[in-house]
Design an enzyme around this catalytic site. Structure first.
Site, short mmCIF file in Angstrom:
data_model
loop_
_atom_site.label_atom_id
_atom_site.label_comp_id
_atom_site.label_asym_id
_atom_site.label_seq_id
_atom_site.Cartn_x
_atom_site.Cartn_y
_atom_site.Cartn_z
N CYS A 34 -1.07 -2.92 15.09
CA CYS A 34 -0.75 -2.62 13.70
C CYS A 34 -1.33 -3.66 12.75
O CYS A 34 -1.09 -4.87 12.93
CB CYS A 34 0.77 -2.54 13.54
N CYS A 88 3.42 8.31 1.71
CA CYS A 88 3.80 7.32 2.72
C CYS A 88 4.05 6.00 2.00
O CYS A 88 3.15 5.47 1.35
CB CYS A 88 2.65 7.20 3.73
N CYS A 115 5.18 -7.54 7.71
CA CYS A 115 6.21 -7.15 8.68
C CYS A 115 6.32 -8.26 9.72
O CYS A 115 5.32 -8.85 10.13
CB CYS A 115 5.82 -5.84 9.37
N ASN A 158 -5.47 4.34 15.15
CA ASN A 158 -6.46 4.00 14.12
C ASN A 158 -6.89 2.58 14.44
O ASN A 158 -6.14 1.65 14.17
CB ASN A 158 -5.72 3.96 12.77
N SER A 214 9.43 4.72 16.87
CA SER A 214 8.15 4.34 17.47
C SER A 214 8.39 3.89 18.90
O SER A 214 8.86 2.78 19.15
CB SER A 214 7.53 3.19 16.66
N LEU A 215 8.05 4.76 19.83
CA LEU A 215 8.32 4.45 21.24
C LEU A 215 7.06 3.84 21.87
O LEU A 215 7.09 2.74 22.41
CB LEU A 215 8.76 5.73 21.97
N HIS A 216 5.97 4.56 21.85
CA HIS A 216 4.64 4.05 22.22
C HIS A 216 4.45 3.61 23.66
O HIS A 216 3.38 3.10 24.02
CB HIS A 216 4.20 2.89 21.30
N CYS A 230 3.72 -5.83 16.09
CA CYS A 230 3.13 -4.89 17.05
C CYS A 230 1.61 -5.13 17.08
O CYS A 230 0.98 -5.29 16.03
CB CYS A 230 3.44 -3.45 16.65
N CYS A 283 -1.60 2.09 8.43
CA CYS A 283 -0.63 1.11 7.97
C CYS A 283 -1.21 -0.29 7.82
O CYS A 283 -1.64 -0.90 8.79
CB CYS A 283 0.47 1.15 9.03
N GLU A 333 0.83 -1.21 0.00
CA GLU A 333 0.00 0.00 0.00
C GLU A 333 0.86 1.26 0.00
O GLU A 333 1.94 1.28 0.57
CB GLU A 333 -0.82 0.05 1.29
N SER A 343 10.73 6.03 9.59
CA SER A 343 10.21 5.62 10.90
C SER A 343 10.65 4.20 11.20
O SER A 343 10.52 3.30 10.36
CB SER A 343 8.68 5.68 10.87
N GLY A 352 5.77 -2.42 6.82
CA GLY A 352 7.11 -2.96 6.99
C GLY A 352 8.04 -2.09 7.80
O GLY A 352 7.73 -0.95 8.14
N GLU A 353 9.19 -2.67 8.12
CA GLU A 353 10.19 -1.99 8.95
C GLU A 353 11.37 -1.60 8.05
O GLU A 353 12.15 -2.47 7.63
CB GLU A 353 10.61 -2.94 10.08
N1 SAH Z 1 7.79 -0.22 11.02
C1 SAH Z 1 8.01 1.16 11.21
C2 SAH Z 1 7.36 2.03 10.16
C3 SAH Z 1 5.99 1.65 9.69
S1 SAH Z 1 4.68 1.91 10.84
C4 SAH Z 1 7.56 1.58 12.61
O1 SAH Z 1 6.95 0.76 13.27
O2 SAH Z 1 7.89 2.67 13.02
C5 SAH Z 1 4.57 3.67 10.92
C6 SAH Z 1 3.96 4.18 12.20
O3 SAH Z 1 2.56 3.84 12.26
C7 SAH Z 1 4.59 3.61 13.46
O4 SAH Z 1 4.84 4.60 14.42
C8 SAH Z 1 3.54 2.65 13.92
O5 SAH Z 1 3.66 2.36 15.28
C9 SAH Z 1 2.26 3.40 13.56
N2 SAH Z 1 1.05 2.58 13.57
C10 SAH Z 1 0.94 1.26 13.32
N3 SAH Z 1 -0.35 0.86 13.46
C11 SAH Z 1 -1.06 1.95 13.80
C12 SAH Z 1 -2.44 2.19 14.08
N4 SAH Z 1 -3.33 1.20 14.04
N5 SAH Z 1 -2.81 3.46 14.40
C13 SAH Z 1 -1.91 4.46 14.44
N6 SAH Z 1 -0.60 4.30 14.17
C14 SAH Z 1 -0.17 3.05 13.86
FE1 SF4 Z 2 5.93 -3.62 11.72
FE2 SF4 Z 2 5.92 -0.99 12.22
FE3 SF4 Z 2 3.63 -2.40 12.13
FE4 SF4 Z 2 5.30 -2.74 14.16
S1 SF4 Z 2 4.20 -0.87 13.63
S2 SF4 Z 2 4.27 -4.38 13.02
S3 SF4 Z 2 7.27 -2.55 13.13
S4 SF4 Z 2 5.03 -2.04 10.44
#
Ligand code: SAH
Ligand code: SF4
Length: 382
Positions: A136, A122, A129, A324, A248-250, A133, A367, A103, A225, A193-194
């Site tokens: 995600c 984006c 991936c 989201n 991505s700290l979260h 997480c 994502c 995407e 990211s 993806g990462e």
């Molecule tokens: N893998 C990398 C980059 C892709 S994700 C990463 O994890 O940073 C890009 C960003 O979208 C990250 O900060 C991720 O944590 C966030 N993200 C993933 N799922 C999400 C969701 N459902 N709502 C909001 N942000 C989300």
């Molecule tokens: Fe992969 Fe980033 Fe999604 Fe985590 S947030 S599963 S690292 S794409």
């Protein structure tokens, strides 16, 4: 000598996989043409974003035919394309040569205060991936494969065609000044993806899109990211490239972070922040920390306090992002009021932050969400 691209063995090499110097070598050594031809081909594909060799009329017909016989000019087949109701966001789902799906999103921001209008793409760097997480949609689908350099670059080229066409039509209508056709202004590596787990191809894609004779997206307008792969963050610091890094700290503590991000068991917060501090020291650039707000999980005032303590004094900026919700995830969005309370608490520690407004919620622009929807309804498998 032929320079190999990453295309699967039964498919033609993807010409966008080549860097500029690799393309030059290929054109001179394999095709027996001049360097000048390589420059023309690069500009036609990367700057003018011409989708097929046949339409590159600056080249002799014989060369166009030879290029088409040998290479793929565009590795993406569009499966779905949606525009949000307010017209600000486009999202496309593509099928790759081997059937994998990825995407790409285009987000339009109008000028606000000191910031100019911009168009941000984006991009995805992997199909799926491996990092799992829990909030995600991509993580819930598992890892499929790495994208090649060309498959990453082609996503931006696709959106550039749209962005340039609408800029040009605004000039024609008088809504935009002549000479202000700028197309895509920013690129974020925040799709599926990462990126740091596909390090070489991501870096080579960044160099291609940054090239002045191509898309010419400025390094300071590119943001990568990462989930927080500590060794690769330090490696990136050595690259001598002025891109922005988002981490991505979260969560502000290991127990909370490990609940949603399995990678935290490999690189816990202390190790991750050591790498981030080294990055800041080596590059003199601030780090953006992303913090997806998950209701009751990480969005309470005590979390804000711990985050404030953790980041206080560091050259950084926190982006607070109400989640989201995905189809399988159990999380709810934090309210705007709670997000602002969180932000106020961070400010007490001198940590700057922004509450990020999500775009394209109505078209599953988060994502991996569009792929999830399409695969669920087994539409794209055909
Ligand atoms: N893998 C990398 C980059 C892709 S994700 C990463 O994890 O940073 C890009 C960003 O979208 C990250 O900060 C991720 O944590 C966030 N993200 C993933 N799922 C999400 C969701 N459902 N709502 C909001 N942000 C989300
Ligand atoms: Fe992969 Fe980033 Fe999604 Fe985590 S947030 S599963 S690292 S794409």
């Amino acid at each position: 000598m032929s320079i190999s691209t990453d295309a699967p063995p039964d498919q033609k090499p993807i010409i966008l996989d080549f860097s500029r110097s690799e393309l030059e070598r290929e054109v001179v050594e394999v095709l027996g043409q001049s360097k000048f031809r390589a420059k023309q081909i690069w500009q036609a594909l990367h700057r003018e974003c011409i989708p097929d060799f046949e339409s590159v009329t600056t080249l002799p017909k014989g060369l166009r035919e030879e290029l088409a016989r040998r290479y793929t000019s565009d590795p993406l087949v569009k499966v779905m394309h949606l525009t949000s109701a307010d017209g600000s966001t486009d999202k496309a789902l593509f099928r790759l040569g081997d059937g994998e799906l990825v995407e790409t999103v285009l987000m339009r921001y109008s000028a606000d205060g000191h910031r100019k209008a911009r168009k941000t793409v984006c991009v995805s760097t992997q199909a799926g991936c491996a990092l799992g997480c829990t909030f995600c949609a991509t993580g819930q689908q598992g890892f499929r494969r790495q994208l090649t350099t060309g498959e990453i670059v082609a996503q931006i080229i696709f959106m550039q065609r749209i962005a340039l066409a609408e800029d040009r039509s605004e000039v024609k209508d008088g809504a935009r000044e002549l000479g202000s056709v700028q197309g895509v202004t920013n690129v974020v590596f925040m799709g599926m993806g990462e990126p740091l787990a596909n390090y070489e191809n991501t870096m080579s894609a960044i160099r291609s899109i940054n090239d002045a004779n191509g898309l010419a997206v400025g390094a300071r307008h590119i943001t990568l990211s990462t989930v927080g792969l500590a060794p690769q963050i330090v490696r990136l610091a050595r690259e001598n490239i002025q891109i922005n890094l988002a981490v991505s700290l979260h969560a502000p503590d290991d127990a909370t972070r490990s609940q949603t991000m399995p990678i935290n068991r490999r690189y816990p917060i202390s190790v991750l922040l050591d790498a981030c501090r080294r990055y800041v020291e080596m590059t003199d650039r601030r780090i953006f920390f992303e913090y997806v707000l998950l209701q009751d999980q990480n969005d309470r005032l005590r979390h804000a306090r711990r985050l404030g303590e953790l980041l206080s004094g560091m050259l950084c900026h926190v982006n607070l992002i109400p989640v989201n919700p995905t189809s399988e995830g159990p999380y709810q969005r934090t309210s705007r009021a709670d997000a602002e309370r969180f932000q106020l608490e961070l400010r007490r520690y001198g940590v700057p932050s922004t509450v990020r407004i999500e775009k394209g919620i109505d078209i599953d622009a988060g994502c991996g969400q569009l792929r999830a929807r399409v695969v669920d309804s087994s539409f794209a498998a055909r």
